[in-house]
Design a protein around this motif. Structure first.
Motif, mmCIF file in Angstrom:
data_model
loop_
_atom_site.group_PDB
_atom_site.id
_atom_site.type_symbol
_atom_site.label_atom_id
_atom_site.label_comp_id
_atom_site.label_asym_id
_atom_site.label_seq_id
_atom_site.Cartn_x
_atom_site.Cartn_y
_atom_site.Cartn_z
ATOM 1 N N LEU A 107 0.854 -1.186 0.000
ATOM 2 C CA LEU A 107 0.000 0.000 0.000
ATOM 3 C C LEU A 107 0.891 1.238 0.000
ATOM 4 N N ASP A 108 0.409 2.323 -0.632
ATOM 5 C CA ASP A 108 1.162 3.581 -0.606
ATOM 6 C C ASP A 108 0.686 4.484 0.522
ATOM 7 N N LEU A 192 1.597 4.405 7.422
ATOM 8 C CA LEU A 192 0.859 4.649 6.180
ATOM 9 C C LEU A 192 -0.252 5.701 6.284
ATOM 10 N N VAL A 193 -0.592 6.124 7.516
ATOM 11 C CA VAL A 193 -1.805 6.933 7.688
ATOM 12 C C VAL A 193 -1.568 8.425 7.448
ATOM 13 N N VAL A 194 -2.397 9.020 6.581
ATOM 14 C CA VAL A 194 -2.446 10.478 6.473
ATOM 15 C C VAL A 194 -3.867 10.903 6.806
ATOM 16 N N THR A 195 -3.989 11.796 7.784
ATOM 17 C CA THR A 195 -5.322 12.215 8.233
ATOM 18 C C THR A 195 -5.599 13.620 7.726
ATOM 19 N N ILE A 196 -6.792 13.804 7.152
ATOM 20 C CA ILE A 196 -7.179 15.163 6.743
ATOM 21 C C ILE A 196 -8.589 15.442 7.250
ATOM 22 N N SER A 197 -8.925 16.726 7.373
ATOM 23 C CA SER A 197 -10.297 17.090 7.709
ATOM 24 C C SER A 197 -11.126 16.980 6.432
ATOM 25 N N ALA A 198 -12.278 16.321 6.541
ATOM 26 C CA ALA A 198 -13.166 16.198 5.372
ATOM 27 C C ALA A 198 -14.333 17.169 5.477
ATOM 28 N N LEU A 199 -14.132 18.247 6.250
ATOM 29 C CA LEU A 199 -15.154 19.298 6.335
ATOM 30 C C LEU A 199 -14.927 20.308 5.210
ATOM 31 N N GLY A 200 -15.983 20.968 4.805
ATOM 32 C CA GLY A 200 -15.847 21.989 3.767
ATOM 33 C C GLY A 200 -16.329 21.466 2.429
ATOM 34 N N LYS A 201 -16.109 22.301 1.397
ATOM 35 C CA LYS A 201 -16.620 21.950 0.060
ATOM 36 C C LYS A 201 -15.968 20.676 -0.475
ATOM 37 N N VAL A 202 -16.717 19.925 -1.272
ATOM 38 C CA VAL A 202 -16.211 18.670 -1.846
ATOM 39 C C VAL A 202 -14.879 18.911 -2.569
ATOM 40 N N GLU A 203 -14.831 19.989 -3.384
ATOM 41 C CA GLU A 203 -13.595 20.213 -4.164
ATOM 42 C C GLU A 203 -12.415 20.583 -3.253
ATOM 43 N N ASP A 204 -12.701 21.256 -2.130
ATOM 44 C CA ASP A 204 -11.609 21.600 -1.199
ATOM 45 C C ASP A 204 -11.071 20.342 -0.524
ATOM 46 N N VAL A 205 -11.982 19.405 -0.213
ATOM 47 C CA VAL A 205 -11.537 18.154 0.416
ATOM 48 C C VAL A 205 -10.697 17.347 -0.592
ATOM 49 N N THR A 206 -11.109 17.366 -1.855
ATOM 50 C CA THR A 206 -10.327 16.659 -2.893
ATOM 51 C C THR A 206 -8.922 17.265 -2.983
#
Ligand code: ADP
Ligand code: AMP
Length: 219
Positions: A107-108, A192-206
């Protein structure tokens, strides 16, 4: 790239996976979508999975792992994939590791989407998906289709998933905390874990996800 997406039900895994898979030119493999396709086609696998899904419980490992392995061994997944909803417990993570090891690949990254529980509940309550393709996902207020009840992508009928009821959502969140969250520590031990906030606009999360994955590769 070989990526695992984790996060509670309703975090936006399927929504993000559609964009990330396209950007990274890898197939989006969702075990939930595979089960739903089997249910709508009336297969034996669908019949086996249905009661567990309706109750918000995990489908037994032997069924799930066999289905996931079969999908990952298709030609389009030879050079990478984005897993969404698999693995969902440590036993499945170990089975995935074994499978990758036998193929001499790794896994990457494991992209962990963080969303507070009250937001997840709102996202699930308004979720509508397309009868033709459950990868076409909308939300009645956050991401409404142009015409109510009709998929923008393929004109299919939009419906509410059977397991998106208040009671089932409570069970699914509990199952996530007790059975799925431990895989984050399992993968953290592998770095391997990278954590991001998935709050906000869909395109910002992408955008955040792509940056986190890029940074992870540079490290
Ligand atoms: P999961 O695959 O993690 O269960 P989905 O991708 O199906 O989650 O998203 C759950 C619901 O939340 C859907 O109705 C989707 O349209 C909506 N959603 C996804 N991402 C966002 C976002 N960033 N902001 C608001 N709503 C979102
Ligand atoms: P999802 O579409 O990811 O929200 O999954 C919907 C339902 O499918 C879950 O609540 C489980 O019942 C079942 N399911 C999906 N993926 C798995 C998995 N990896 N292991 C067990 N059950 C799963």
């Amino acid at each position: 790239m070989r990526i695992v997406l984790v996060g509670p039900p309703g975090a936006g895994k399927g929504t993000q996976a559609a964009y990330l898979a396209k950007n990274l030119s890898i197939p989006h493999i969702s075990t939930g979508d595979l089960f739903r396709a089997n249910i709508s086609q009336g297969t034996d696998l669908g019949k086996q999975a249905r009661a567990y899904m309706d109750a918000g419980q995990l489908v037994p490992d032997e069924v799930t792992i066999a289905m996931a392995k079969d999908r990952m061994s298709q030609p389009d997944a030879v050079n990478g994939f984005l897993l969404d909803g698999f693995p969902r417990n440590v036993g499945q993570a170990e089975a995935l590791d074994e499978m990758l090891k036998s193929e001499g690949v790794m896994l990457d990254a494991v992209l962990d989407l963080e969303v507070p529980e009250d937001e997840v509940v709102k996202r699930i309550a308004g979720r509508r998906i397309c009868r033709n393709d459950s990868a076409h996902v909308f939300h009645v207020t956050y991401n409404p289709p142009k015409t109510e009840g009709v998929c923008d992508t393929c004109d299919g009928e939009l419906y509410q998933r059977d397991d998106d009821t208040e009671e089932t959502v409570r069970t699914r969140l509990e199952v996530y905390h007790t059975q799925t969250e431990p895989i984050i520590d399992y993968y953290r031990a592998q770095g391997l874990v990278v954590t991001i906030s998935a709050l906000g606009k869909v395109e910002d999360v992408t955008k955040r996800s792509m940056e986190a994955l890029k940074k992870d590769r540079e490290d």
